[in-house]
Design an enzyme around this catalytic site. Structure first.
Site, PDB file in Angstrom:
ATOM      1  N   ASP A   1       0.828  -1.137   0.111  1.00 39.71           N
ATOM      2  CA  ASP A   1      -0.048   0.104   0.056  1.00 39.71           C
ATOM      3  C   ASP A   1       0.743   1.154  -0.134  1.00 39.71           C
ATOM      4  OD1 ASP A   1      -2.243   1.530  -0.019  1.00 39.71           O
ATOM      5  OD2 ASP A   1      -3.050   0.773   2.055  1.00 39.71           O
ATOM      6  N   MET A   2       0.517   2.384  -0.766  1.00 37.64           N
ATOM      7  CA  MET A   2       1.191   3.618  -0.767  1.00 37.64           C
ATOM      8  C   MET A   2       0.458   4.432   0.497  1.00 37.64           C
ATOM      9  SD  MET A   2       3.738   4.988  -2.022  1.00 37.64           S
ATOM     10  CE  MET A   2       4.053   4.206  -3.448  1.00 37.64           C
TER      11      MET A   2
ATOM     12  N   LYS B   1      -7.144   6.783  -5.906  1.00 43.76           N
ATOM     13  CA  LYS B   1      -7.190   8.364  -5.859  1.00 43.76           C
ATOM     14  C   LYS B   1      -5.944   8.916  -5.012  1.00 43.76           C
ATOM     15  CE  LYS B   1     -11.657   8.851  -8.105  1.00 43.76           C
ATOM     16  NZ  LYS B   1     -13.013   9.673  -7.804  1.00 43.76           N
TER      17      LYS B   1
ATOM     18  N   ARG C   1     -10.179   8.618   7.120  1.00 41.36           N
ATOM     19  CA  ARG C   1      -9.835   8.746   5.660  1.00 41.36           C
ATOM     20  C   ARG C   1     -10.932   8.191   4.842  1.00 41.36           C
ATOM     21  NH1 ARG C   1      -4.536   7.399   7.610  1.00 41.36           N
ATOM     22  NH2 ARG C   1      -4.701   5.441   6.852  1.00 41.36           N
TER      23      ARG C   1
ATOM     24  N   THR D   1     -11.573   2.434  -6.935  1.00 43.99           N
ATOM     25  CA  THR D   1     -12.424   3.699  -7.018  1.00 43.99           C
ATOM     26  C   THR D   1     -13.857   3.008  -7.004  1.00 43.99           C
ATOM     27  OG1 THR D   1     -13.260   5.464  -8.291  1.00 43.99           O
ATOM     28  CG2 THR D   1     -12.528   3.538  -9.655  1.00 43.99           C
TER      29      THR D   1
ATOM     30  N   LYS E   1     -11.165  17.672  -7.149  1.00 46.35           N
ATOM     31  CA  LYS E   1     -11.419  16.466  -7.292  1.00 46.35           C
ATOM     32  C   LYS E   1     -11.422  16.010  -8.952  1.00 46.35           C
ATOM     33  CE  LYS E   1     -15.364  13.311  -7.063  1.00 46.35           C
ATOM     34  NZ  LYS E   1     -15.372  12.966  -8.513  1.00 46.35           N
TER      35      LYS E   1
ATOM     36  N   ARG F   1      -1.740  -1.461  -8.429  1.00 49.04           N
ATOM     37  CA  ARG F   1      -3.023  -0.839  -8.067  1.00 49.04           C
ATOM     38  C   ARG F   1      -3.002   0.578  -8.118  1.00 49.04           C
ATOM     39  NH1 ARG F   1      -4.069  -3.039  -2.490  1.00 49.04           N
ATOM     40  NH2 ARG F   1      -3.857  -1.296  -1.403  1.00 49.04           N
TER      41      ARG F   1
END
Length: 308
Positions: free
Chosen positions: A132-133, A185, A290, A228, A199, A182
């Site tokens: 994961d980032m 956004k 989040r 998303t 956005k 992966r």
């Protein structure tokens, strides 16, 4: 960035607020909107139910910023146990890991060691691991650790965030590795110098990057994934893929547990490869904030659920 989203992202960074909220019964009830429970068995049971709908899953242990080497080893041990449980149940489930949980803040070498342990065990069981980032200060270190381990463990993928200006360059640098990517956004509170604040600009960059990934899809490699919940964006990705001759099962649409369930079921029934991210663990508050910030309208849904 909207005021509500900004407030929620700031709340996600408050340890004091997390301590005040985490033990409250109403908050635990609200968190069930996005996670089946705090323990791994609840997550695996949810994965079993989704398998019946022909939806594979991705599992992650919530928590960040480990500061002790032993704690990083403990997290890695837990993921090894999760891999054993996945194998025992024959679940179509992959891992998603955060490097700060594996000691990135302590030592890059410790982090590489723990990630390599997890990826090696996943490879033995025919499984995949996605990194994961996290927030922008960790991007360079995350990419370095990924490259260090990917050389020996090709069953390793990585997440990129479309709201960062740098991501197009990062993507081009990663494509020659043929690793599964992966694309999401992004959900951290980033300054406008580093990330698109509007956005519409994030959506536009997401679609541009998605096009690039789809043109690089190969049947012999693990599929790229697009995370998303935006139905219009999903449709644009699907339309481009169809026009480019990319099969429905040659890429993944990834969504979170509990969000747009009907859309997930519908897409899977139509032959698209949909994968649901299931989270578990006690340290859910920052992650939960989040998730609300990604779509503040979720606040209304949660409020209605609590009233019911």
């Amino acid at each position: 960035m909207g005021l509500m989203r900004t407030a929620l992202l700031k709340a996600s960074q408050s340890e004091w607020l997390a301590q005040q909220v985490r033990g409250r019964r109403f908050a635990q009830r609200a968190s069930r909107r996005f996670m089946p429970g705090e323990d791994v068995e609840a997550a695996l049971a949810a994965a079993d139910r989704l398998r019946e709908r022909r939806i594979p899953t991705l599992i992650t242990l919530l928590g960040e910023a480990i500061s002790e080497p032993r704690e990083a080893e403990r997290v890695a041990d837990e993921y090894l146990d999760v891999l054993d449980r996945i194998e025992q149940r024959d679940l179509p489930m992959q891992l998603s890991v955060k490097l700060t949980q594996l000691g990135l803040d302590v030592s890059r070498d410790i982090c590489i060691e723990q990630l390599a342990r997890i990826a090696a065990r996943a490879g033995e069981t025919g499984n995949y691991v996605c990194i994961d980032m996290e927030a922008s200060p960790y991007v360079d270190a995350t990419l370095e650790v990924f490259r260090a381990v990917h050389g020996a463990q090709t069953n390793l993928g990585i997440c990129l965030q479309a709201y960062l200006y740098r991501t197009a360059d990062d993507l081009e640098a990663l494509l020659p590795l043929d690793a599964p990517i992966r694309l999401v956004k992004g959900a951290y509170n980033e300054p406008p110098q580093l990330a698109y604040p509007a956005k519409r600009d994030v959506d536009a960059n997401f679609f541009k990057l998605a096009q690039r990934l789809l043109t690089r899809s190969r049947p012999e490699t693990a599929p790229h994934a697009f995370g998303t919940h935006d139905p219009r964006l999903i449709m644009r990705v699907q339309d481009f893929a169809a026009g480019a001759g990319v099969a429905k099962d040659a890429y993944e649409i990834q969504m979170l547990y509990g969000i747009r369930r009907d859309d997930q079921y519908r897409l899977a029934a139509r032959g698209y490869l949909v994968r649901t991210l299931i989270s578990y663990g006690r340290h859910w508050f920052p992650w939960y904030m989040r998730r609300l910030a990604e779509r503040p309208a979720n606040l209304l849904f949660v409020a209605k659920s609590l009233l019911r």
